[in-house]
Design a protein around this motif. Structure first.
Motif, PDB file in Angstrom:
ATOM      1  N   ALA A   1       8.787  -7.762  -0.670  1.00 57.44           N
ATOM      2  CA  ALA A   1       8.457  -6.780   0.303  1.00 57.44           C
ATOM      3  C   ALA A   1       7.222  -6.561   0.688  1.00 57.44           C
ATOM      4  CB  ALA A   1       9.264  -5.360  -0.239  1.00 57.44           C
ATOM      5  N   ARG A   2       7.409  -6.535   2.070  1.00 58.93           N
ATOM      6  CA  ARG A   2       5.790  -6.584   2.667  1.00 58.93           C
ATOM      7  C   ARG A   2       5.206  -5.050   2.770  1.00 58.93           C
ATOM      8  NH1 ARG A   2       4.188  -8.872   8.611  1.00 58.93           N
ATOM      9  NH2 ARG A   2       1.843  -9.141   8.235  1.00 58.93           N
ATOM     10  N   VAL A   3       4.329  -4.733   1.992  1.00 55.20           N
ATOM     11  CA  VAL A   3       3.722  -3.434   2.025  1.00 55.20           C
ATOM     12  C   VAL A   3       2.156  -3.374   2.237  1.00 55.20           C
ATOM     13  CG1 VAL A   3       3.129  -1.535   0.273  1.00 55.20           C
ATOM     14  CG2 VAL A   3       5.267  -2.519   0.247  1.00 55.20           C
ATOM     15  N   LEU A   4       1.831  -2.372   2.889  1.00 52.60           N
ATOM     16  CA  LEU A   4       0.516  -2.250   3.544  1.00 52.60           C
ATOM     17  C   LEU A   4      -0.259  -1.148   3.032  1.00 52.60           C
ATOM     18  CD1 LEU A   4      -1.867  -3.179   5.566  1.00 52.60           C
ATOM     19  CD2 LEU A   4      -0.933  -1.460   7.241  1.00 52.60           C
ATOM     20  N   ASP A   5      -1.296  -1.272   2.321  1.00 53.80           N
ATOM     21  CA  ASP A   5      -2.043  -0.162   1.981  1.00 53.80           C
ATOM     22  C   ASP A   5      -3.045   0.072   2.932  1.00 53.80           C
ATOM     23  OD1 ASP A   5      -2.595   1.863  -0.417  1.00 53.80           O
ATOM     24  OD2 ASP A   5      -4.351   0.602  -0.802  1.00 53.80           O
ATOM     25  N   VAL A   6      -2.994   1.183   3.492  1.00 56.73           N
ATOM     26  CA  VAL A   6      -3.976   1.565   4.653  1.00 56.73           C
ATOM     27  C   VAL A   6      -5.103   2.493   4.052  1.00 56.73           C
ATOM     28  CG1 VAL A   6      -4.241   2.915   6.890  1.00 56.73           C
ATOM     29  CG2 VAL A   6      -2.105   1.700   6.369  1.00 56.73           C
ATOM     30  N   GLY A   7      -6.450   2.185   4.465  1.00 56.12           N
ATOM     31  CA  GLY A   7      -7.707   2.686   3.909  1.00 56.12           C
ATOM     32  C   GLY A   7      -7.695   2.268   2.190  1.00 56.12           C
ATOM     33  N   CYS A   8      -7.364   0.914   2.226  1.00 56.51           N
ATOM     34  CA  CYS A   8      -7.264   0.221   0.732  1.00 56.51           C
ATOM     35  C   CYS A   8      -8.741   0.382  -0.015  1.00 56.51           C
ATOM     36  CB  CYS A   8      -6.991  -0.985   0.794  1.00 56.51           C
ATOM     37  SG  CYS A   8      -8.046  -2.164   1.874  1.00 56.51           S
ATOM     38  N   GLY A   9      -9.417   0.786   0.485  1.00 52.60           N
ATOM     39  CA  GLY A   9     -11.043   0.527  -0.279  1.00 52.60           C
ATOM     40  C   GLY A   9     -11.286  -0.544  -0.836  1.00 52.60           C
ATOM     41  N   THR A  10     -11.276  -0.634  -2.171  1.00 55.38           N
ATOM     42  CA  THR A  10     -11.670  -1.986  -2.888  1.00 55.38           C
ATOM     43  C   THR A  10     -10.634  -2.639  -3.173  1.00 55.38           C
ATOM     44  OG1 THR A  10     -12.083  -0.588  -4.945  1.00 55.38           O
ATOM     45  CG2 THR A  10     -14.205  -1.107  -3.566  1.00 55.38           C
ATOM     46  N   GLY A  11      -9.519  -2.414  -2.837  1.00 59.31           N
ATOM     47  CA  GLY A  11      -8.382  -3.116  -3.329  1.00 59.31           C
ATOM     48  C   GLY A  11      -7.413  -2.930  -4.222  1.00 59.31           C
ATOM     49  N   ARG A  12      -7.618  -1.946  -5.129  1.00 62.57           N
ATOM     50  CA  ARG A  12      -7.027  -1.648  -6.593  1.00 62.57           C
ATOM     51  C   ARG A  12      -5.676  -1.620  -6.419  1.00 62.57           C
ATOM     52  NH1 ARG A  12      -9.096   1.561 -11.684  1.00 62.57           N
ATOM     53  NH2 ARG A  12     -11.134   1.277 -10.264  1.00 62.57           N
ATOM     54  N   ALA A  13      -5.018  -0.881  -5.379  1.00 64.33           N
ATOM     55  CA  ALA A  13      -3.559  -0.430  -5.359  1.00 64.33           C
ATOM     56  C   ALA A  13      -2.671  -1.862  -4.716  1.00 64.33           C
ATOM     57  CB  ALA A  13      -3.215   0.634  -4.350  1.00 64.33           C
ATOM     58  N   VAL A  14      -3.606  -2.425  -3.805  1.00 62.29           N
ATOM     59  CA  VAL A  14      -3.363  -3.909  -3.374  1.00 62.29           C
ATOM     60  C   VAL A  14      -2.926  -4.728  -4.625  1.00 62.29           C
ATOM     61  CG1 VAL A  14      -3.512  -5.696  -1.852  1.00 62.29           C
ATOM     62  CG2 VAL A  14      -4.073  -3.601  -1.038  1.00 62.29           C
ATOM     63  N   SER A  15      -3.952  -4.837  -5.373  1.00 61.12           N
ATOM     64  CA  SER A  15      -3.791  -5.949  -6.599  1.00 61.12           C
ATOM     65  C   SER A  15      -2.675  -5.483  -7.329  1.00 61.12           C
ATOM     66  CB  SER A  15      -4.924  -5.849  -7.180  1.00 61.12           C
ATOM     67  OG  SER A  15      -4.919  -6.678  -8.407  1.00 61.12           O
ATOM     68  N   GLU A  16      -2.622  -4.310  -7.748  1.00 61.82           N
ATOM     69  CA  GLU A  16      -1.487  -3.671  -8.656  1.00 61.82           C
ATOM     70  C   GLU A  16      -0.049  -3.785  -7.903  1.00 61.82           C
ATOM     71  OE1 GLU A  16      -4.022  -0.121 -10.873  1.00 61.82           O
ATOM     72  OE2 GLU A  16      -2.813   0.405  -9.274  1.00 61.82           O
ATOM     73  N   LEU A  17       0.129  -3.707  -6.695  1.00 60.70           N
ATOM     74  CA  LEU A  17       1.475  -3.947  -6.031  1.00 60.70           C
ATOM     75  C   LEU A  17       1.777  -5.312  -6.141  1.00 60.70           C
ATOM     76  CD1 LEU A  17       0.823  -1.541  -3.085  1.00 60.70           C
ATOM     77  CD2 LEU A  17       2.898  -1.246  -4.606  1.00 60.70           C
ATOM     78  N   ALA A  18       0.580  -6.236  -5.756  1.00 58.25           N
ATOM     79  CA  ALA A  18       0.700  -7.744  -5.847  1.00 58.25           C
ATOM     80  C   ALA A  18       1.440  -8.094  -7.317  1.00 58.25           C
ATOM     81  CB  ALA A  18      -0.414  -8.478  -5.441  1.00 58.25           C
ATOM     82  N   ALA A  19       0.690  -7.579  -8.125  1.00 56.19           N
ATOM     83  CA  ALA A  19       1.145  -7.668  -9.689  1.00 56.19           C
ATOM     84  C   ALA A  19       2.555  -7.280  -9.991  1.00 56.19           C
ATOM     85  CB  ALA A  19       0.396  -6.950 -10.760  1.00 56.19           C
ATOM     86  N   ARG A  20       3.248  -6.591  -9.075  1.00 59.01           N
ATOM     87  CA  ARG A  20       4.659  -6.022  -9.285  1.00 59.01           C
ATOM     88  C   ARG A  20       5.566  -6.970  -8.513  1.00 59.01           C
ATOM     89  NH1 ARG A  20       6.021  -0.145  -9.913  1.00 59.01           N
ATOM     90  NH2 ARG A  20       4.373   0.607 -11.353  1.00 59.01           N
ATOM     91  N   GLY A  21       4.795  -8.162  -7.615  1.00 58.06           N
ATOM     92  CA  GLY A  21       5.609  -8.985  -6.939  1.00 58.06           C
ATOM     93  C   GLY A  21       5.898  -8.701  -5.647  1.00 58.06           C
ATOM     94  N   VAL A  22       5.141  -7.746  -4.999  1.00 59.63           N
ATOM     95  CA  VAL A  22       5.193  -7.206  -3.560  1.00 59.63           C
ATOM     96  C   VAL A  22       4.202  -8.160  -2.771  1.00 59.63           C
ATOM     97  CG1 VAL A  22       4.728  -5.334  -1.948  1.00 59.63           C
ATOM     98  CG2 VAL A  22       6.097  -4.944  -4.357  1.00 59.63           C
ATOM     99  N   ARG A  23       4.531  -8.283  -1.649  1.00 63.53           N
ATOM    100  CA  ARG A  23       3.453  -9.071  -0.635  1.00 63.53           C
ATOM    101  C   ARG A  23       2.675  -7.882  -0.294  1.00 63.53           C
ATOM    102  NH1 ARG A  23       5.831 -11.724   4.049  1.00 63.53           N
ATOM    103  NH2 ARG A  23       7.483 -10.301   4.067  1.00 63.53           N
TER     104      ARG A  23
END
Length: 256
Positions: free
Chosen positions: A47-69
Motif C-alpha cells: 500500500a502507498r502511504v504518505l507521512d506528512v510532516g515526516c521530520g527525520t523520517g523515522r515513521a517512514v522507515s518503520e512503515l517501510a519495514a512493514r512492507g508498506v510503500r
C-alpha cells in the motif's frame, strides 16, 4: 600559548526541534503510539502511504519495514536532508500539507504526527488529505493540544499563564481537539478520536519546559525574574525526582 578555540555556531531552531523530537520519539510511550498509528492505517503490504510532516523520517522507515510503500513529505529542507541521510531508500519530498504533489485518489494512507498545530489553516490540510486518498483510504492524525499541557508547580497561576502564553505562539494550538470536526468537515467517515496522556517525571522534558519559559519571556508580558525563578523551580524538581508533566496526545483516525 594556546590559540582561542573558534566559536561554535548556535544550532538552528530546526536543529533544536529535531533533537527534542528525537528524544521524545525514543520514549517507550512514543514507540507504542507510533505502532498504534500504523495499525489504524490498516495498510496492507504494498500500500502507498504518505507521512506528512515526516521530520527525520523515522515513521517512514518503520512503515517501510512493514512492507508498506512509504513516502515522506516535509517543508523543512534541513529535516529532509537528515531523513534522506538516515533512511536511504524511501522517497522524501519537500511539500506543504495543504499542497501535496499527488494526483486525486493516489494514496492508500495518510499520516500526520504533531503537524496540524503548526499550520495556519488545518482545514485546508484535511481537505487536501481527502483529495489525495482513494475511496476507502485511511487517515491518522496525532498531536498535542497546547492549552492542556499540565505541569506541577509551586506557582500554579503563573504556570497556567506561561502555558497559555506558549500556546498563543503556536499557529493552531487547539487543532488536536478539533480533529473530529476537521475530518468530518473534509468528508471523512468512521471518525474515531482517543486521548493518550503521557506522564513525564524525568529530565527528558526539560527542553520543552525551557521552551515554554523562553516563549513566555519573548512576549514581554512576564518579568524576567519570575520566569527565571519558575524555570529554576522546574529544574530543581527534575533534579530531585519531583517533576510532573502530563501531555495529552490526541489520536484520530477516519476513512475516505
Amino acid at each position: 600559548m594556546s590559540m582561542p578555540s573558534a566559536a561554535q555556531p548556535h544550532p538552528s531552531p530546526t536543529t533544536r526541534l529535531l533533537a527534542l523530537l528525537d528524544r521524545f520519539d525514543d520514549l517507550p510511550s512514543a514507540r507504542r503510539l507510533r505502532a498504534d498509528t500504523y495499525e489504524l492505517l490498516a495498510a496492507a503490504p504494498g500500500a502507498r502511504v504518505l507521512d506528512v510532516g515526516c521530520g527525520t523520517g523515522r515513521a517512514v522507515s518503520e512503515l517501510a519495514a512493514r512492507g508498506v510503500r512509504a513516502e515522506g513529505a516535509d517543508i523543512d529542507p534541513e529535516a529532509l536532508a537528515l531523513a534522506r541521510a538516515r533512511h536511504p531508500g524511501p522517497p522524501f519530498l519537500r511539500a506543504a500539507a495543504a499542497e501535496l504533489p499527488y494526483a486525486d485518489g493516489s494514496l492508500d494512507g495518510y499520516r500526520a504526527d504533531k503537524v496540524y498545530h503548526a499550520l495556519e489553516n488545518p482545514a485546508r490540510a484535511a481537505a487536501e488529505a481527502h483529495r489525495v486518498l482513494r475511496p476507502g483510504g485511511r487517515i491518522v492524525l496525532v498531536g498535542q493540544d497546547w492549552d492542556t499541557l499540565v505541569l506541577d508547580s509551586d506557582a500554579p497561576r503563573l504556570t497556567r499563564r506561561l502555558v497559555h502564553a506558549r500556546a498563543d505562539r503556536v499557529p493552531s494550538p487547539r487543532a488536536a481537539r478539533a480533529y473530529r470536526g476537521l475530518l468530518l468537515d473534509a468528508g471523512f467517515t468512521d471518525v474515531t478520536v482517543e486521548v493518550r496522556t503521557d506522564v513525564h517525571t524525568g529530565t527528558e522534558m526539560l527542553p520543552l519546559i525551557t521552551g515554554i519559559a523562553e516563549a513566555a519571556r519573548a512576549t514581554g508580558a512576564f518579568g524576567s525574574a519570575e520566569v527565571r525563578d519558575w524555570l529554576a523551580e522546574q529544574r530543581r524538581r527534575a533534579e530531585t525526582d519531583r517533576l510532573f508533566l502530563a501531555l495529552p496526545l490526541f489520536l484520530a483516525a477516519a476513512t475516505r
